[in-house]
Design an enzyme around this catalytic site. Structure first.
Site, short mmCIF file in Angstrom:
data_model
loop_
_atom_site.label_atom_id
_atom_site.label_comp_id
_atom_site.label_asym_id
_atom_site.label_seq_id
_atom_site.Cartn_x
_atom_site.Cartn_y
_atom_site.Cartn_z
N ALA A 63 0.88 -1.18 0.00
CA ALA A 63 0.00 0.00 0.00
C ALA A 63 0.91 1.22 0.00
O ALA A 63 2.07 1.14 0.39
CB ALA A 63 -0.87 -0.02 1.25
N GLY A 104 0.62 -5.08 0.81
CA GLY A 104 -0.60 -5.09 0.00
C GLY A 104 -0.37 -5.70 -1.37
O GLY A 104 -1.31 -6.20 -1.99
N GLU A 107 -0.81 -9.28 -0.83
CA GLU A 107 -2.23 -9.50 -0.54
C GLU A 107 -3.06 -9.46 -1.83
O GLU A 107 -3.97 -10.26 -2.03
CB GLU A 107 -2.72 -8.44 0.45
CG GLU A 107 -2.09 -8.63 1.83
CD GLU A 107 -2.44 -7.51 2.79
OE1 GLU A 107 -2.11 -6.35 2.50
OE2 GLU A 107 -3.06 -7.80 3.83
N GLU A 127 4.63 -5.64 6.97
CA GLU A 127 3.89 -4.59 7.68
C GLU A 127 4.30 -4.44 9.13
O GLU A 127 4.30 -3.33 9.67
CB GLU A 127 2.38 -4.88 7.61
CG GLU A 127 1.74 -4.64 6.25
CD GLU A 127 1.78 -5.87 5.34
OE1 GLU A 127 2.61 -6.78 5.59
OE2 GLU A 127 0.97 -5.92 4.39
C1 3H9 Z 1 0.85 -2.25 3.42
O1 3H9 Z 1 1.01 -2.75 2.35
C2 3H9 Z 1 -0.44 -2.33 4.19
C3 3H9 Z 1 -1.39 -3.35 3.65
O2 3H9 Z 1 -1.19 -4.59 4.31
C4 3H9 Z 1 -2.82 -2.97 3.95
C5 3H9 Z 1 -3.32 -1.73 3.35
C6 3H9 Z 1 -4.78 -1.53 3.56
N1 3H9 Z 1 4.75 3.32 -0.19
O3 3H9 Z 1 13.60 1.88 -0.04
P1 3H9 Z 1 13.95 2.56 -1.30
C7 3H9 Z 1 9.43 4.53 -1.88
S1 3H9 Z 1 2.05 -1.35 4.16
C8 3H9 Z 1 5.24 4.50 -0.57
O4 3H9 Z 1 14.84 3.72 -1.26
P2 3H9 Z 1 15.06 0.07 -2.18
C9 3H9 Z 1 10.48 4.97 -0.90
O5 3H9 Z 1 9.97 5.87 0.04
C10 3H9 Z 1 3.40 -1.39 3.06
N2 3H9 Z 1 6.52 4.68 -0.99
O6 3H9 Z 1 14.49 1.54 -2.39
C11 3H9 Z 1 11.49 5.60 -1.83
O7 3H9 Z 1 11.01 6.89 -2.16
P3 3H9 Z 1 12.00 8.09 -2.42
C12 3H9 Z 1 4.10 -2.69 3.08
C13 3H9 Z 1 7.29 3.62 -1.02
O8 3H9 Z 1 15.24 -0.48 -3.53
C14 3H9 Z 1 11.41 4.71 -3.06
O9 3H9 Z 1 10.15 4.03 -2.97
N3 3H9 Z 1 5.31 -2.59 2.28
C15 3H9 Z 1 6.85 2.35 -0.62
O10 3H9 Z 1 16.23 0.09 -1.26
C16 3H9 Z 1 12.51 3.71 -3.17
O11 3H9 Z 1 12.56 2.97 -1.96
C17 3H9 Z 1 6.48 -2.26 2.82
O12 3H9 Z 1 6.62 -2.06 4.01
C18 3H9 Z 1 5.50 2.22 -0.20
N4 3H9 Z 1 5.00 1.04 0.18
O13 3H9 Z 1 13.93 -0.75 -1.43
C19 3H9 Z 1 7.62 -2.13 1.86
N5 3H9 Z 1 7.87 1.47 -0.74
O14 3H9 Z 1 12.78 7.69 -3.63
C20 3H9 Z 1 8.33 -0.83 2.09
C21 3H9 Z 1 8.91 2.17 -1.19
O15 3H9 Z 1 11.10 9.27 -2.60
N6 3H9 Z 1 9.39 -0.59 1.12
N7 3H9 Z 1 8.58 3.45 -1.36
O16 3H9 Z 1 12.84 8.17 -1.17
C22 3H9 Z 1 10.58 -1.22 1.19
O17 3H9 Z 1 10.82 -2.09 1.99
C23 3H9 Z 1 11.63 -0.77 0.22
O18 3H9 Z 1 11.33 0.55 -0.16
C24 3H9 Z 1 11.73 -1.65 -1.02
C25 3H9 Z 1 12.72 -0.99 -2.04
C26 3H9 Z 1 12.28 -3.01 -0.60
C27 3H9 Z 1 10.40 -1.81 -1.69
#
Ligand code: 3H9
Length: 696
Positions: A63, A104, A107, A127
């Site tokens: 999400a 998400g 999911e 999450e």
């Molecule tokens: C969820 O899903 C809830 C659901 O269960 C229910 C909902 C109802 N959203 O980390 P990076 C951005 S909760 C917004 O530097 P990497 C990040 O801020 C979510 N932005 O790169 C960054 O922006 P910027 C569950 C996001 O390659 C850019 O992407 N998911 C999101 O080292 C690059 O990210 C997580 O917790 C997001 N979800 O790592 C995953 N994800 O360039 C969270 C990333 O402006 N994300 N961004 O600074 C991560 O773990 C890492 O970002 C990921 C990439 C592994 C994806």
């Protein structure tokens, strides 16, 4: 059709591509786009199956966390409803996981009837790391696909699994390696006439119902102060004890509760704060960096040895230099012992140790450092000694080499004056133990070039550290704040509190230990000598007499089996020492304080006011670029509880006006140590934020 969703058709197969860089997060626009396309697909008699995939290297990273604090537009369905509608589609929908499928994203995939994955895809429910639980069916669908144990491992642990493992446990149906989209279409054609396969309809049975309590016990040591890990267990448990619909309802309720709570807000702040640290004005992808293929450390003590281990761990050969052969050999022996402990605990093999030890060589000759790419000086905190070393390094090191100091307090601008390459002089402040602690304060001195900054920031990543760029100033950022807060703690002891009471309050707030236990670990003598240095800067301020008196007794901390506490043989946890209490009471008397009771709340307020106000000074002086950088430093370097988001974020939660008033009050007792920060005053009056404050 929103542009973040692309739609194509091939024969009877529809293909949705989510194209929402950088992470294909399920933003409002994406959810709306998928919902509309799915609705059209269901109506479209020419289509028999639908594939959902992602553009670029990610399927969907979850999400959109940035939108968690925003109101959802009325025409955008909730993600869980979209996923339910996908599952209810009368025609098969296939998730084609081209890369990362997280939160998400996974999911969404589990709501689809089939899942194929690229061999490099990773699947996870992270999450819990944001202080929430999967909130779009993950806690109910994942156990239906992979069973209780695996679901708990993924949801409570938060680590993703590789496509191959996902295939093994039944989370994906096939791994595709060749032309991913063509192969996905071929898969869709294969399954399109076989009907749907709703995950929610899978019946669940539990073979061992003790598993949930076992998980609750297992997570206890690492979940102090956290709610989400326990809620994850409860929701997976509910999947086995309730209907699918009831389970979803419970999950939803808990998800919303956690999402709107302070702890998850703090953890989301930390998520973005960790990403902000890499954004340095003037630094871009094109900034030239020096490849660090070899390194040297000057000083074979605990710190130098720990730093050297980081290079060896990253497969970078490293030389350790000290004055005598003995010192070098002892240093290297300690490194070996450290590695051997990791072998004993099963962290890695003897073979790995040997490989790493091969990368570490000792020397007493500066000439041996002539070809290394970076030298990190890690000797005793003495300006003249450090200048002498930099003078030697200037003579022998190749002109492009970076010369860094691990100083935790000295002026790097002054150190740089003895070299002809001040642009290549900087600080790399590791935290002790350097091979364990993740934080590096990367110090930009007055003449440090942007290329040098880029190189050390990149080096932090290579060494798997969290590097935060800071400026030159007493104690840089972390220690500057820590020393003021520690002094305030000592002043409270002089006025009537006891070290163990303060430590308990700070521990209960969520820190791994209080300031006195920490001092016993680092050394009362070390703090004493820092204080002697600091007298040069702050000699006119109130001094901590209790620390000086304790130092005079020779109780230097754990290394002498006693400091603020007494340590029984082999014990790392101290017990309150009556002798120290007597010393405290006598000190209060001599200072003319009539000892008084401090409530736990007052202790906390004073300690945190000291941290926050000093943090605001640090921002005012430009030593840190952002309030959130300070939060990262305090989380990684000092164990500030992540679920409270760091001192600057925490200040915002309490209210800056309230903090400012407290600081003004305490200023009477502590004088300039708590001189109210002008920035704090301004932000408090404007309704501003320290956590979001940025100097640019
Ligand atoms: C969820 O899903 C809830 C659901 O269960 C229910 C909902 C109802 N959203 O980390 P990076 C951005 S909760 C917004 O530097 P990497 C990040 O801020 C979510 N932005 O790169 C960054 O922006 P910027 C569950 C996001 O390659 C850019 O992407 N998911 C999101 O080292 C690059 O990210 C997580 O917790 C997001 N979800 O790592 C995953 N994800 O360039 C969270 C990333 O402006 N994300 N961004 O600074 C991560 O773990 C890492 O970002 C990921 C990439 C592994 C994806």
């Amino acid at each position: 059709m929103t542009e973040v969703i692309k739609f194509d058709k091939e024969d009877r197969i529809g293909l949705i591509t989510i194209d929402n860089p950088p992470a294909n997060a399920l933003s409002f626009a994406v959810v709306k786009g998928i919902a509309n396309t799915v609705a059209n697909f269901v109506e479209d008699t020419e289509l028999s199956a639908l594939i959902i995939s992602g553009a670029g290297k990610m399927f969907v990273a979850g999400a959109d966390i940035r939108e968690f604090n925003m109101a959802r537009p009325k025409d955008v369905p909730e993600l869980h409803n979209l996923i339910n509608s996908i599952e209810e589609s009368p025609k098969p929908i296939i998730a084609a996981l081209n890369g990362l499928a997280l939160g998400g994203g996974l999911e969404l995939a589990m709501g689809c009837h089939f899942r194929v994955a690229h061999e490099k895809a990773l699947l996870g429910q992270p999450e819990v790391k944001l202080g929430i639980i999967p909130g779009a069916g993950g806690t109910q669908r994942l156990p239906r696909l992979v069973g209780a144990e695996m679901a708990l491992k993924m949801i409570v642990g938060g680590e993703p699994i590789a496509a191959k493992e996902a295939l093994g446990v039944g989370l994906v149906d096939e791994i595709l390696t060749e032309d991913f989209i063509s192969d996905s279409i071929a898969f869709a054609k294969k399954v399109m006439s076989g009907g749907t396969r709703p995950t929610g309809k899978i019946k669940l049975e539990i073979t061992d119902s003790t598993i949930f309590d076992k998980w609750r016990d297992k997570i206890k040591p690492k979940s102090r102060g956290l709610d989400a890990p326990y809620e994850c267990v409860s929701c997976v448990e509910a999947a086995f004890n309730n209907s699918f619909e009831k389970g979803l309802e419970l999950e939803r309720k808990i998800f919303v509760n956690l999402r709107d709570g302070e702890k998850s807000k703090a953890m989301r702040h930390m998520f973005f704060a960790e990403r902000e640290i890499n954004k340095v004005p003037g630094l871009s992808r094109n900034t030239e960096t020096l490849d660090i293929n070899s390194a040297a450390v000057v000083g074979a003590g605990t710190m130098g040895g720990g730093i050297a281990m980081n290079f060896a761990n990253a497969s970078i050969p490293v030389k350790i230099l000290d004055i005598t052969k003995d010192a070098v050999e002892t240093g290297i022996e300690i490194i070996r012992k450290n590695y051997n402990r990791s072998v004993a605990s099963g962290r890695f093999t003897q073979e790995t140790v040997e490989k790493r030890m091969e990368l570490i060589t000792g020397t007493t000759d500066y000439q041996d450092l002539s070809q290394v790419d970076i030298v990190i000086e890690a000797v005793f905190e003495d300006m003249e000694l450090k200048k002498g070393i930099f003078l030697e390094l200037e003579k022998v090191c190749k002109s492009e080499a970076i010369l860094a100091s691990n100083t935790s307090s000295l002026d790097i601008n002054e150190i740089a004056t003895v070299t002809n390459r001040p642009d290549k002089v900087c600080g790399t402040h590791f935290f002790s133990p350097a091979n364990v602690m993740k934080l590096m304060e990367n110090v930009r001195a007055k003449d440090t070039s942007i290329e040098t900054v880029a190189t050390i920031m990149r080096l932090s990543k290579t060494l798997k550290k969290t590097g935060v760029l800071v400026g030159v100033g007493d104690g840089f950022v972390g220690n500057r704040m820590m020393h003021v807060a520690a002094r305030v703690a000592e002043f409270m002891v002089e006025e009537g509190a006891l070290p163990w009471q303060i430590d308990e309050v700070i521990y209960n707030f969520g820190f791994p230990m209080g300031p006195f236990a920490m001092n016993d670990l680092a050394g009362v003598d070390v703090r004493y000598s820092i204080r002697q240095e600091q007298k040069k800067l702050y000699g006119d301020r109130r001094q901590s007499i209790i620390l000086e008196n304790l130092y005079q007794t020779g109780r230097f901390g754990q290394k002498t089996n006693g400091g603020w506490y007494t340590y029984d043989k082999g014990e790392r946890k101290g017990r309150p020492e009556p002798e120290v209490e007597t010393l405290i009471v006598e000190t209060s008397k001599k200072l003319g304080f009539k000892r008084r009771k401090f409530s736990d709340q007052e202790i906390l307020d004073r300690y945190l006011a000291a941290l926050i106000n000093t943090g605001a000074h640090v921002l005012e002086e430009g030593l840190a670029m952002r309030g959130s950088d300070i939060d990262v430093i305090w989380n990684y370097g000092y164990g500030f509880p992540r679920y409270r988001g760091g001192p600057m974020f925490y200040a915002d939660q309490v209210g800056l006006d309230k903090i400012y008033k407290s600081v003004c009050n305490y200023n009477t007792d502590y004088g300039d140590w708590l001189r109210p920060s002008i920035l704090l005053e301004r932000l408090a009056s404007e309704g501003g934020s320290l956590g979001k404050y940025s100097i640019d």
